[in-house]
Design a protein around this motif. Sequence first.
Motif, PDB file in Angstrom:
ATOM      1  N   SER A  67       0.957  -1.314  -0.249  1.00  9.36           N
ATOM      2  CA  SER A  67      -0.021   0.064  -0.086  1.00  9.36           C
ATOM      3  C   SER A  67       0.913   1.169   0.056  1.00  9.36           C
ATOM      4  CB  SER A  67      -1.039   0.016   1.181  1.00  9.36           C
ATOM      5  OG  SER A  67      -0.006  -0.064   2.478  1.00  9.36           O
ATOM      6  N   THR A  68       2.074   0.993  -0.227  1.00  8.73           N
ATOM      7  CA  THR A  68       3.038   2.266  -0.103  1.00  8.73           C
ATOM      8  C   THR A  68       3.995   2.265  -1.249  1.00  8.73           C
ATOM      9  OG1 THR A  68       4.724   1.284   1.134  1.00  8.73           O
ATOM     10  CG2 THR A  68       3.104   2.640   2.231  1.00  8.73           C
ATOM     11  N   GLN A  83       8.291   5.817   0.011  1.00  9.76           N
ATOM     12  CA  GLN A  83       7.916   5.801   1.522  1.00  9.76           C
ATOM     13  C   GLN A  83       8.621   4.464   2.233  1.00  9.76           C
ATOM     14  OE1 GLN A  83       3.666   5.690   0.587  1.00  9.76           O
ATOM     15  NE2 GLN A  83       3.408   8.004   0.778  1.00  9.76           N
ATOM     16  N   GLN A  84       8.816   3.309   1.625  1.00  7.56           N
ATOM     17  CA  GLN A  84       9.269   2.206   1.996  1.00  7.56           C
ATOM     18  C   GLN A  84      10.647   2.592   2.614  1.00  7.56           C
ATOM     19  OE1 GLN A  84       8.677  -1.143  -0.439  1.00  7.56           O
ATOM     20  NE2 GLN A  84       6.650  -1.051  -0.517  1.00  7.56           N
TER      21      GLN A  84
END
Length: 67
Positions: free
Chosen positions: A28-29, A33-34
């Motif tokens: 979901s990212t 962002q990870q």
Amino acid sequence: MSSCWPFMVLKDQDLWTVIVALYNIRSSTTMDQQFVALTFSIIPPAILFIFFQRYIMQGFTFSGIKG
């Protein structure tokens, strides 16, 4: 297979470590962002290692000595 083992075993979210939680939100990212989340997740262990480096290295040194 071995990277998802803790995720498969720990079904209660209260018991998840940071890395298991990051594994769960990977779909979901975005990669950006990870990467930021992984960078921030390594900061606390790195700080602990910096402060306790002397004792950690002493433990490694003394563990190799057989009495």
